[in-house]
Design an enzyme around this catalytic site. Structure first.
Site, PDB file in Angstrom:
ATOM      1  N   SER A  54       0.585  -1.380   0.012  1.00  0.00           N
ATOM      2  CA  SER A  54      -0.036   0.083   0.000  1.00  0.00           C
ATOM      3  C   SER A  54       0.886   1.159  -0.013  1.00  0.00           C
ATOM      4  O   SER A  54       1.967   1.423   0.731  1.00  0.00           O
ATOM      5  CB  SER A  54      -0.976   0.045   1.282  1.00  0.00           C
ATOM      6  OG  SER A  54      -1.680   1.167   1.191  1.00  0.00           O
ATOM      7  N   VAL A  59       7.525   2.642   3.202  1.00  0.00           N
ATOM      8  CA  VAL A  59       8.519   1.771   2.232  1.00  0.00           C
ATOM      9  C   VAL A  59       7.921   1.918   0.855  1.00  0.00           C
ATOM     10  O   VAL A  59       8.704   2.071  -0.086  1.00  0.00           O
ATOM     11  CB  VAL A  59       8.829   0.562   2.983  1.00  0.00           C
ATOM     12  CG1 VAL A  59       9.905  -0.286   1.868  1.00  0.00           C
ATOM     13  CG2 VAL A  59       9.585   0.793   3.953  1.00  0.00           C
ATOM     14  N   CYS A  60       6.661   1.572   0.596  1.00  0.00           N
ATOM     15  CA  CYS A  60       6.065   1.531  -0.602  1.00  0.00           C
ATOM     16  C   CYS A  60       6.061   2.873  -1.275  1.00  0.00           C
ATOM     17  O   CYS A  60       6.323   2.929  -2.495  1.00  0.00           O
ATOM     18  CB  CYS A  60       4.387   1.069  -0.460  1.00  0.00           C
ATOM     19  SG  CYS A  60       4.430  -0.459   0.340  1.00  0.00           S
ATOM     20  N   ALA A  61       5.744   3.951  -0.501  1.00  0.00           N
ATOM     21  CA  ALA A  61       5.666   5.254  -1.025  1.00  0.00           C
ATOM     22  C   ALA A  61       7.178   5.427  -1.555  1.00  0.00           C
ATOM     23  O   ALA A  61       7.393   6.028  -2.595  1.00  0.00           O
ATOM     24  CB  ALA A  61       5.296   6.379  -0.019  1.00  0.00           C
TER      25      ALA A  61
END
Length: 167
Positions: A54, A59-61
């Protein structure tokens, strides 16, 4: 079934990533305008599939921002940022961050994606979301790199991805 860790705790995925040398399995995902996208839309280009849980996690961003930056170093390559986030949230994130070199695609209407690509998390706190992974295909749709990131809170191996793309 593959094993990954979330903050050191083992969790499982539903299946395994497609292997090098095989064809990308066909998919249908949702664009920001709610229309369908398929891999046929990107024929003739190398494809980097950045798959993650998500955009609402740091970390995803970070991985989406990083891929947006390194996209300029990749010739004839598109980067698909794939999660189960709603298309509206993905569009808002990319717009707010000024990201235009990645193509956000949502698997929210495509539960089969996680199973076919072996990335659906089947237990633990992120059950139902997608495990952090990378699948790279050449212009013919043949997989040339795959990485299931062993610790979900870690970033993928950008250097290895760039090396395989720029061969």
């Amino acid at each position: 079934m593959a094993k990954v860790k979330l903050a050191g705790e083992e969790t499982n995925t539903k299946g395994d990533l497609p292997k090098n040398g095989t064809k990308l399995p066909p998919i249908k995902l949702t664009k920001n305008n709610l229309s369908d996208a398929s891999l046929d839309d990107f024929k003739g280009k190398k494809i980097v599939m950045n798959i993650f849980p998500s955009l609402d996690t740091s970390v995803c961003a970070t991985s989406v921002r990083k891929f947006n930056t390194i996209a300029n170093e990749m010739d004839n390559t598109i980067i698909l940022s794939i999660s189960k986030d709603l298309p509206f949230a993905m569009e808002r994130f990319c717009s707010t961050e000024g990201l235009s070199n990645v193509i956000p695609l949502s698997a929210f209407r495509s539960p089969e994606f996680g199973e076919v690509y072996g990335v659906e998390i089947v237990d633990g706190p992120l059950k139902g979301l997608l495990a952090r992974s990378i699948v790279v295909a050449d212009e013919n749709g043949d997989i040339i790199y795959e990485e299931l990131v062993p610790e979900i809170t870690s970033e993928p191996n950008y250097a290895a991805i760039l090396e395989i793309i720029n061969k």
